[in-house]
Design an enzyme around this catalytic site. Structure first.
Site, PDB file in Angstrom:
ATOM      1  N   TYR A   9     -11.315 109.567-157.573  1.00  0.00           N
ATOM      2  CA  TYR A   9     -11.863 108.335-156.989  1.00  0.00           C
ATOM      3  C   TYR A   9     -11.232 107.063-157.559  1.00  0.00           C
ATOM      4  CZ  TYR A   9     -15.553 110.975-154.648  1.00  0.00           C
ATOM      5  OH  TYR A   9     -16.245 111.825-153.826  1.00  0.00           O
ATOM      6  N   THR A  80     -14.681 112.064-167.173  1.00  0.00           N
ATOM      7  CA  THR A  80     -15.291 112.248-168.502  1.00  0.00           C
ATOM      8  C   THR A  80     -16.748 112.632-168.292  1.00  0.00           C
ATOM      9  OG1 THR A  80     -15.448 109.830-168.505  1.00  0.00           O
ATOM     10  CG2 THR A  80     -13.888 110.822-170.029  1.00  0.00           C
ATOM     11  N   ARG A 145     -13.490  99.223-162.873  1.00  0.00           N
ATOM     12  CA  ARG A 145     -14.763  98.559-162.582  1.00  0.00           C
ATOM     13  C   ARG A 145     -15.147  98.609-161.111  1.00  0.00           C
ATOM     14  NH1 ARG A 145     -14.329  92.703-165.571  1.00  0.00           N
ATOM     15  NH2 ARG A 145     -15.689  93.118-167.340  1.00  0.00           N
ATOM     16  N   LYS A 197     -17.256  98.344-170.965  1.00  0.00           N
ATOM     17  CA  LYS A 197     -17.411  99.187-169.779  1.00  0.00           C
ATOM     18  C   LYS A 197     -18.785  99.862-169.751  1.00  0.00           C
ATOM     19  CE  LYS A 197     -17.079 101.820-166.411  1.00  0.00           C
ATOM     20  NZ  LYS A 197     -16.729 101.599-165.042  1.00  0.00           N
ATOM     21  N   ARG A 237     -33.972  81.823-162.545  1.00  0.00           N
ATOM     22  CA  ARG A 237     -33.401  82.697-163.583  1.00  0.00           C
ATOM     23  C   ARG A 237     -33.904  84.138-163.497  1.00  0.00           C
ATOM     24  NH1 ARG A 237     -33.689  77.837-165.365  1.00  0.00           N
ATOM     25  NH2 ARG A 237     -35.921  78.001-165.782  1.00  0.00           N
ATOM     26  N   GLY A 248     -28.014 107.783-158.840  1.00  0.00           N
ATOM     27  CA  GLY A 248     -26.998 108.827-158.822  1.00  0.00           C
ATOM     28  C   GLY A 248     -25.624 108.258-159.102  1.00  0.00           C
ATOM     29  N   CYS A 251     -21.552 107.172-162.706  1.00  0.00           N
ATOM     30  CA  CYS A 251     -21.347 106.047-163.618  1.00  0.00           C
ATOM     31  C   CYS A 251     -22.664 105.600-164.232  1.00  0.00           C
ATOM     32  CB  CYS A 251     -20.718 104.888-162.849  1.00  0.00           C
ATOM     33  SG  CYS A 251     -19.408 105.411-161.745  1.00  0.00           S
ATOM     34  N   LYS A 311     -25.507 107.291-152.726  1.00  0.00           N
ATOM     35  CA  LYS A 311     -25.904 105.990-152.194  1.00  0.00           C
ATOM     36  C   LYS A 311     -25.353 105.845-150.775  1.00  0.00           C
ATOM     37  CE  LYS A 311     -22.208 103.071-153.945  1.00  0.00           C
ATOM     38  NZ  LYS A 311     -21.904 101.876-154.708  1.00  0.00           N
TER      39      LYS A 311
HETATM   40  N1  SAJ Z   1     -29.442 101.598-157.104  1.00  0.00           N
HETATM   41  C1  SAJ Z   1     -30.818 101.348-157.065  1.00  0.00           C
HETATM   42  N2  SAJ Z   1     -31.246 100.047-156.966  1.00  0.00           N
HETATM   43  C2  SAJ Z   1     -30.369  99.000-156.915  1.00  0.00           C
HETATM   44  C3  SAJ Z   1     -28.979  99.261-156.974  1.00  0.00           C
HETATM   45  C4  SAJ Z   1     -28.556 100.577-157.070  1.00  0.00           C
HETATM   46  O1  SAJ Z   1     -31.650 102.256-157.114  1.00  0.00           O
HETATM   47  O2  SAJ Z   1     -30.838  97.858-156.792  1.00  0.00           O
HETATM   48  C5  SAJ Z   1     -28.955 102.987-157.198  1.00  0.00           C
HETATM   49  C6  SAJ Z   1     -28.009 103.410-156.066  1.00  0.00           C
HETATM   50  O3  SAJ Z   1     -28.722 103.816-154.933  1.00  0.00           O
HETATM   51  C7  SAJ Z   1     -27.209 104.516-156.706  1.00  0.00           C
HETATM   52  C8  SAJ Z   1     -27.116 104.074-158.171  1.00  0.00           C
HETATM   53  O4  SAJ Z   1     -28.134 103.108-158.349  1.00  0.00           O
HETATM   54  O5  SAJ Z   1     -27.884 105.750-156.659  1.00  0.00           O
HETATM   55  C9  SAJ Z   1     -25.781 103.488-158.593  1.00  0.00           C
HETATM   56  O6  SAJ Z   1     -25.212 102.727-157.546  1.00  0.00           O
HETATM   57  P1  SAJ Z   1     -24.496 101.315-157.741  1.00  0.00           P
HETATM   58  O7  SAJ Z   1     -24.092 100.857-156.398  1.00  0.00           O
HETATM   59  O8  SAJ Z   1     -25.359 100.400-158.523  1.00  0.00           O
HETATM   60  O9  SAJ Z   1     -23.261 101.609-158.695  1.00  0.00           O
HETATM   61  P2  SAJ Z   1     -22.093 102.727-158.713  1.00  0.00           P
HETATM   62  O10 SAJ Z   1     -22.559 103.829-159.617  1.00  0.00           O
HETATM   63  O11 SAJ Z   1     -21.664 103.093-157.363  1.00  0.00           O
HETATM   64  O12 SAJ Z   1     -20.903 101.907-159.419  1.00  0.00           O
HETATM   65  C10 SAJ Z   1     -21.098 101.354-160.726  1.00  0.00           C
HETATM   66  C11 SAJ Z   1     -20.652  99.884-160.724  1.00  0.00           C
HETATM   67  N3  SAJ Z   1     -21.086  99.251-161.979  1.00  0.00           N
HETATM   68  C12 SAJ Z   1     -21.784  98.088-161.997  1.00  0.00           C
HETATM   69  O13 SAJ Z   1     -22.129  97.516-160.991  1.00  0.00           O
HETATM   70  C13 SAJ Z   1     -22.091  97.521-163.331  1.00  0.00           C
HETATM   71  C14 SAJ Z   1     -19.126  99.793-160.571  1.00  0.00           C
HETATM   72  O14 SAJ Z   1     -18.701  98.440-160.703  1.00  0.00           O
HETATM   73  C15 SAJ Z   1     -18.420 100.662-161.640  1.00  0.00           C
HETATM   74  O15 SAJ Z   1     -17.010 100.633-161.489  1.00  0.00           O
HETATM   75  C16 SAJ Z   1     -18.902 102.098-161.441  1.00  0.00           C
HETATM   76  O16 SAJ Z   1     -20.327 102.127-161.653  1.00  0.00           O
HETATM   77  C17 SAJ Z   1     -18.174 102.990-162.442  1.00  0.00           C
HETATM   78  O17 SAJ Z   1     -17.241 103.712-162.030  1.00  0.00           O
HETATM   79  O18 SAJ Z   1     -18.464 102.921-163.639  1.00  0.00           O
END
Ligand code: SAJ
Length: 402
Positions: A9, A80, A145, A197, A237, A248, A251, A311
């Site tokens: 990915y 990882t 990121r 990170k 704020r 899920g 990350c 997601k």
């Molecule tokens: N989720 C919620 N509520 C929210 C936002 C997300 O329940 O308000 C859930 C989503 O449905 C999903 C999970 O959290 O199951 C994670 O989804 P996400 O869209 O928040 O993030 P990821 O895992 O797809 O990607 C994250 C990102 N990190 C941050 O936003 C800090 C991305 O920038 C990173 O590159 C990625 O992890 C990574 O590879 O580490």
């Protein structure tokens, strides 16, 4: 020439982006089948803009192989995983990639590690391997990121962090990424880059846990959590995230555990937050049970989960809340629920459907686990069903929420 190790990915889009911006790139992966697919001109997963980028990179001469190259620069983007019991990172893929690079690279080569690792992994696990090899190499950590679902855009526009032992090398690597990245690129040391990170993903995990906890508090006293969050977020704020059926992906549901694993007596808020998020699928299962009871629905076979991916609008099912929920249900020896996801074409669970209408015909209750665009275009088909909407997206009357 830049040799990208690991074409998943992160590695694949990065390799394509570098090639499309004029670098000579060879992508290496030990998975022969994946390499064959890429050689045949097909991408291995879906992302907006990935196909176009792939064609551009191919036109500019990118090559794919299972062989490591002899070159001046490597980008390592291998997975990882973490150990489910100790909660510690498993750096074995990174270590083995580094070892193989060391077998092929000349002295003076630069090794850029993009894989997410727990803070201190480079000191603990990578430097010793380099020392043993006797090779002189420059080590850099440039954690990715980009967010699945918007990867190509974010590769181009996100700010980046480069951690390097030697500032001059850091600046040189910055120059490579700057050939496509329009965001700001900060050069720092390796330990700081590793920590940033994991901290970024932990910040998001803790904030999602806060929203999930609020949903449980509001459910307890029959308050509308969405209205409460909406009003709170009008404060200059306050910016609360959204509750959901769980967290899920590879990350946010994984990285914060690295800190818990390494600092068990210090990472208290993080530990509780991760437990809250991990408990969310079981919480949804209880909600399903309560609603079935309230509506006199006796047969779990008539309950369906909409969505299997972690997601919306991605095809990635890693650590998905739906899979977590099914696992939890299985542990209670209950009959499996019906499941459908427009992005998951392979059969990965029992009772899986591949057509929305067939799925809806076979269920009385629908649990919206994932807010794919498809369901938002088809509310009409859900009329008359009992609906548990885990994302507050369904405009139909009488919908239940978490
Ligand atoms: N989720 C919620 N509520 C929210 C936002 C997300 O329940 O308000 C859930 C989503 O449905 C999903 C999970 O959290 O199951 C994670 O989804 P996400 O869209 O928040 O993030 P990821 O895992 O797809 O990607 C994250 C990102 N990190 C941050 O936003 C800090 C991305 O920038 C990173 O590159 C990625 O992890 C990574 O590879 O580490």
């Amino acid at each position: 020439m830049i040799n990208i190790i690991g074409l998943g990915y992160i590695g694949l889009p990065t390799a394509l982006m570098l090639a499309a911006h004029g670098h000579e790139v060879v992508g290496t992966d030990y998975n022969q089948q994946l390499v064959e697919t890429l050689k045949e001109g097909r991408t291995t997963f879906k992302e907006d803009g990935l196909e176009e980028l792939f064609r551009e990179a191919v036109a500019k001469g990118i090559r794919f192989t299972t062989e490591y190259q002899n070159t001046e620069m490597y980008i390592i983007s291998v997975p990882t995983p973490y150990d489910r019991f100790s909660k510690k990172v498993d750096p074995s893929f990174v270590i083995s990639a580094v070892k193989t690079v060391l077998d092929h690279c000349p002295d003076g080569a630069t090794l850029i590690i993009e894989s997410t690792i727990s803070p201190g992994t480079i000191d603990k696990s990578v430097r010793p391997v380099i020392a043993v090899s006797g090779k002189q190499v420059n080590l850099v950590h440039a954690p990715e990121r980009i967010i699945p679902g918007n990867m190509v855009y974010e590769l181009l526009h996100n700010n980046r962090t480069i951690g390097a032992d030697d500032k001059a090398i850091g600046e040189r690597v910055k120059g490579i990424y700057a050939s496509f990245c329009q965001g700001e690129i900060v050069v720092t040391d390796i330990r700081t880059a590793e920590m940033t990170k994991v901290v970024e993903n932990t910040f998001r995990a803790v904030n999602i846990a806060f929203a999930n906890e609020l949903a449980r508090i509001c459910r307890h006293d029959n308050m509308d959590v969405y209205e409460i969050i909406r009003i709170c977020n009008m404060h200059p704020r306050v910016n609360i995230l959204q509750p959901g059926p769980g967290v899920g992906g590879h990350c946010i549901s994984v990285d914060p555990w690295f800190l818990v694993g390494d600092y068990p007596s210090l990472a208290k808020v993080i530990d509780e937050s991760m437990k809250t998020n991990d408990g969310q699928p079981a919480y949804v299962l209880n909600r399903i049970h309560d609603i079935m009871h309230e509506r006199g629905l006796k047969d779990t076979a008539r309950v369906g989960l909409y969505g299997l991916t972690y997601k919306e609008n991605v095809d990635d099912v890693r650590e998905s809340p739906t899979l977590q929920l099914l696992e939890c249900q299985e542990r209670h020896l209950a009959a499996p629920l019906k499941v459908y996801d427009p992005f998951v074409t392979q059969n990965i669970v029992s009772n899986q459907y591949h057509n929305l209408k067939d799925f809806l015909n076979d269920v009385d209750m629908v649990v919206i686990m994932v807010k794919h665009e498809e369901i938002k275009q088809n509310w009409d088909l859900l009329k008359g069903k009992i609906i548990l909407d885990c994302h507050n997206i369904c405009p139909l009357p009488g919908v239940y929420h978490i």
